[in-house]
Scaffold this active site. Structure first.
Site, PDB file in Angstrom:
ATOM      1  N   SER A  68       0.937  -0.998  -0.043  1.00 41.79           N
ATOM      2  CA  SER A  68      -0.006   0.187  -0.043  1.00 41.79           C
ATOM      3  C   SER A  68       0.864   1.624   0.197  1.00 41.79           C
ATOM      4  O   SER A  68       2.028   1.347  -0.827  1.00 41.79           O
ATOM      5  CB  SER A  68      -1.137   0.071   1.451  1.00 41.79           C
ATOM      6  OG  SER A  68      -2.246   0.627   1.061  1.00 41.79           O
ATOM      7  N   ASP A 180      -4.919  -4.310  -2.743  1.00 44.30           N
ATOM      8  CA  ASP A 180      -4.309  -4.127  -1.430  1.00 44.30           C
ATOM      9  C   ASP A 180      -3.645  -5.437  -0.410  1.00 44.30           C
ATOM     10  O   ASP A 180      -3.876  -6.257  -0.507  1.00 44.30           O
ATOM     11  CB  ASP A 180      -4.735  -3.373  -0.859  1.00 44.30           C
ATOM     12  CG  ASP A 180      -3.971  -2.314   0.321  1.00 44.30           C
ATOM     13  OD1 ASP A 180      -3.230  -2.982   1.167  1.00 44.30           O
ATOM     14  OD2 ASP A 180      -4.270  -1.594   0.535  1.00 44.30           O
TER      15      ASP A 180
END
Length: 305
Positions: A68, A180
């Site tokens: 991320s 993610d």
């Protein structure tokens, strides 16, 4: 509190090519740290404080594994973008800058603006072109396993690892639906441990329920010896692959509050300063043992979910 770099310091730092300096730092040292950088949106700018202290103390960064925002900022650093420039850009960020809703999927956004940002700001276009070996961790939604980019298009890799479920659409790449990396790998210490460095340094800034109320729990030092079953229940599994864990005091910063980038940066720098004695000791002790890990190309093959 940390002292942020002023104009004079920036000029001094840029008297030589910062990208060249980072390449030489990795090439000329036999020991270095492998960073495992977590997600955490605006809190992730604490990673820049960690990187800044390592740079100031001339402790080489041998490898970076990120998920991320950790992958975005880690890759930017590996690409040679100055830390002060990343902080400046961070202060100007608003979540809406990266969200583009589509009529076909109401309520779910496309994050292709992140890809546009990468293409406009980065020198490198592929992960393997970065000056520091970098692994970008994403989640394969069909297998619920990590999918790691150590090569391939940089914009696609970062878009994928920043595709937070419920906020952004998954990124499709080579038949996979990627999202993610925090879903399966909150702090990618296992990936970092396979990247052939003397010390694995995990930085956790986005974990719910974690609180750094004193210096004693800002820096935690873990050995790689087997832990008891009791300890396994008390600590997340990713901690077992880390030598040093930093938890900068950023819990008071809302995940989307980019106006507090400098505060997050300062918290990261302070946590790294506290950890310096441990990191130096580990590097000194393990320098002759370097090479027990794997090469960057082996990371994906050796990772077990």
């Amino acid at each position: 509190m940390t002292v942020l770099r002023g104009p004079g310091a920036n000029a001094a730092d840029q008297s030589g090519d910062p990208l060249c300096h980072r390449v030489q730092s990795c090439a000329n040292n036999t020991a270095g740290v492998a960073l495992a950088l977590s997600g955490g949106f605006s809190r992730g700018f604490a990673h820049l404080g960690v990187l800044e202290i390592l740079e100031q103390e001339r402790i080489p960064v041998a490898a970076i594994a990120g998920t991320s925002i950790g992958s975005l900022l880690g890759a930017a650093y590996a690409d040679g973008i100055p830390i002060h420039e990343l902080c400046r850009l961070g202060r100007r960020v608003r979540i809406r800058d990266f969200i583009r809703f589509r009529k076909s999927r109401p309520g779910i956004a496309n994050n292709d603006r992140i890809g546009q940002f990468i293409r406009e700001r980065f020198h490198s276009t592929r992960v393997e072109e970065l000056s520091i070996p970098t692994a970008i961790v994403t989640t394969d939604l069909d297998t619920c396993a990590p999918h790691i980019f150590t090569r391939g298009p940089l914009d696609v890799a970062i878009r994928a690892t920043c595709a937070f479920p419920g906020l952004f659409q998954p990124v499709e790449h080579e038949g996979r639906r990627l999202a993610d990396g925090c879903i399966v790998t909150p702090v990618p210490t296992l990936v970092a441990a396979r990247m052939n460095a003397s010390c694995v340094l995990g930085v956790a800034v986005g974990l719910s329920g974690s609180s750094a109320s004193s210096s004693s729990n800002v820096v935690q030092v873990f050995s790689r010896y087997p832990q008891t079953p009791h300890n396994k229940k008390m600590t997340p599994s990713w901690t077992r692959q880390a030598d040093v864990i930093l938890e900068p005091e950023v819990q008071q910063i809302d995940w989307d509050d980019f106006s507090r980038v400098e505060e997050a940066h300062a918290a990261g720098a302070e946590a790294m300063r506290l950890a310096l004695p441990y990191v130096r000791e580990l590097l000194a002790r393990r320098s002759p043992q370097r090479g027990a890990g794997g090469t960057l190309g082996e990371v994906e093959n050796r990772l077990v979910s």
